[in-house]
Design a protein around this motif. Structure first.
Motif, PDB file in Angstrom:
ATOM      1  N   GLU A   1      -5.388   1.149   3.103  1.00 26.66           N
ATOM      2  CA  GLU A   1      -6.348   0.076   3.512  1.00 26.66           C
ATOM      3  C   GLU A   1      -5.706  -0.640   4.966  1.00 26.66           C
ATOM      4  O   GLU A   1      -6.513  -0.958   5.562  1.00 26.66           O
ATOM      5  CB  GLU A   1      -6.385  -1.028   2.415  1.00 26.66           C
ATOM      6  CG  GLU A   1      -7.000  -0.511   1.297  1.00 26.66           C
ATOM      7  CD  GLU A   1      -8.820  -1.057   1.284  1.00 26.66           C
ATOM      8  OE1 GLU A   1      -9.212  -1.387   2.393  1.00 26.66           O
ATOM      9  OE2 GLU A   1      -9.290  -0.717   0.301  1.00 26.66           O
TER      10      GLU A   1
ATOM     11  N   ASP B   1     -13.006  -0.785   3.046  1.00 26.35           N
ATOM     12  CA  ASP B   1     -12.521   0.148   2.198  1.00 26.35           C
ATOM     13  C   ASP B   1     -12.093   1.673   2.535  1.00 26.35           C
ATOM     14  O   ASP B   1     -12.700   2.591   2.518  1.00 26.35           O
ATOM     15  CB  ASP B   1     -13.727   0.556   0.856  1.00 26.35           C
ATOM     16  CG  ASP B   1     -13.515   1.283  -0.187  1.00 26.35           C
ATOM     17  OD1 ASP B   1     -12.064   1.513  -0.291  1.00 26.35           O
ATOM     18  OD2 ASP B   1     -14.266   1.779  -1.045  1.00 26.35           O
TER      19      ASP B   1
ATOM     20  N   GLY C   1      -9.233   2.842   1.283  1.00 25.64           N
ATOM     21  CA  GLY C   1      -8.098   2.903   0.276  1.00 25.64           C
ATOM     22  C   GLY C   1      -8.081   4.502   0.080  1.00 25.64           C
ATOM     23  O   GLY C   1      -7.039   5.138  -0.446  1.00 25.64           O
TER      24      GLY C   1
END
Ligand SMILES: Nc1ncnc2c1ncn2[C@@H]1O[C@H](COP(=O)(O)OP(=O)(O)OP(=O)(O)O)[C@@H](O)[C@H]1O
Ligand SMILES: [Mg+2]
Length: 266
Positions: free
Chosen positions: A49, A152, A154
């Motif tokens: 992130e 987002d 991740g």
């Protein structure tokens, strides 16, 4: 450094998020989307992130501010949902906060589309970081005040879960056919895409990569020593981890753009 803020109230879970993110208020009166350090993929996804979000920001992608978010045990104790309480109590390592964009909407490509060059920049960042989470099914793009905001990251930097040989990662192709911005990017002539590619690759210097890795909290990197418990990873310092990421990202930049995915599906 990223700012550090302290959560003062857990407001609500964001149920649509796979990693059980939550909305929190913090001591700076801000509202943040919290990604908890004990969730899902562990701290590796928080590293992605920050690395991809902050790299994108430096290349011109709009990303809500990222902060390091600390959490008192008191907040967990007040939480009635046992699943959430367990996650909060387990998140003793600092968490990630992302500035919450109130009344933003998910990008659908119908109501509004970004300018093609802007789309191409995000598309480049996604191909560079192998971000698999920008498809129609899960666009992870918000429209706020008629501007595009990327959230987002991740699931990007897939290499960090397996550490394949660096050459393999550098050349790994990225399937852009399902990318949510492919229809917009495909309106750009090939020469313009090549120009975006050359411009961005020139900005991603080793110094820039080092700067971005410098924003990652040591504790997220060191938590990976046990999460990826190979003989080698157990002995790595935070500086070793940072250097490892810089090596992988620099190799990808220098990899002859084989990863760019070739032509864009219309
Ligand atoms: N900064 C933000 N401002 C407003 N809404 C947000 C923000 N960040 C996330 N959201 C909302 O919360 C949802 C879940 O967030 P996010 O996608 O980051 O979580 P996740 O657990 O990684 O989700 P998934 O794996 O399902 O994609 C988003 O789809 C979006 O609707
Ligand atoms: Mg998401």
């Amino acid at each position: 450094m990223l700012r550090t803020v302290r959560a003062t109230r857990y407001v609500t879970p964001l149920r649509e998020g796979g990693s059980l993110p939550g909305l929190v208020e913090a001591d700076d009166d801000g509202t943040y989307v919290a990604k908890f350090s004990a969730a899902g993929q562990g701290t590796a996804s928080l590293v992605a992130e920050v690395v991809v979000g902050e790299l994108g920001r430096r290349l011109g992608v709009r990303v809500p501010e990222l902060v390091v978010l600390t959490l008192d045990a008191e907040i967990a104790k007040r939480e009635p949902d046992p699943e959430v309480q367990e996650l909060l109590l387990a998140s003793t390592v600092p968490n990630l906060g992302m500035d919450f964009l109130p009344r933003s909407t998910g990008y659908d490509g119908i109501a509004w589309q970004p300018p093609p060059r802007e789309a191409a920049v995000l598309y480049w960042v996604d191909a560079f970081s192998a971000n698999i989470d920008r498809t129609w099914r899960n666009a992870n793009l918000l429209v706020w005040h008629r501007q595009l905001w990327a959230i987002d990251h991740g699931a990007a930097l897939v290499f960090q879960h397996a550490w394949p040989p660096v050459e393999a990662w550098a050349a790994r192709r990225y399937d852009l056919s399902q990318h949510v911005l492919a229809p917009v990017v495909s309106t750009l002539p090939g020469a313009d895409l090549d120009a975006v590619d050359a411009d961005l690759a020139a900005v991603v210097t080793d110094d820039l990569l080092t700067e971005v890795l410098g924003l990652v909290p040591d504790k997220w990197l060191l938590a990976m020593n046990s999460a990826q418990a190979t003989e080698e990873s157990r002995a790595l310092t935070a500086a070793d981890w940072r250097a490892r990421y810089v090596t992988y990202l620099a190799a990808r930049r220098d990899g002859g753009r084989a990863w760019r995915g070739g032509t864009v599906a219309a």
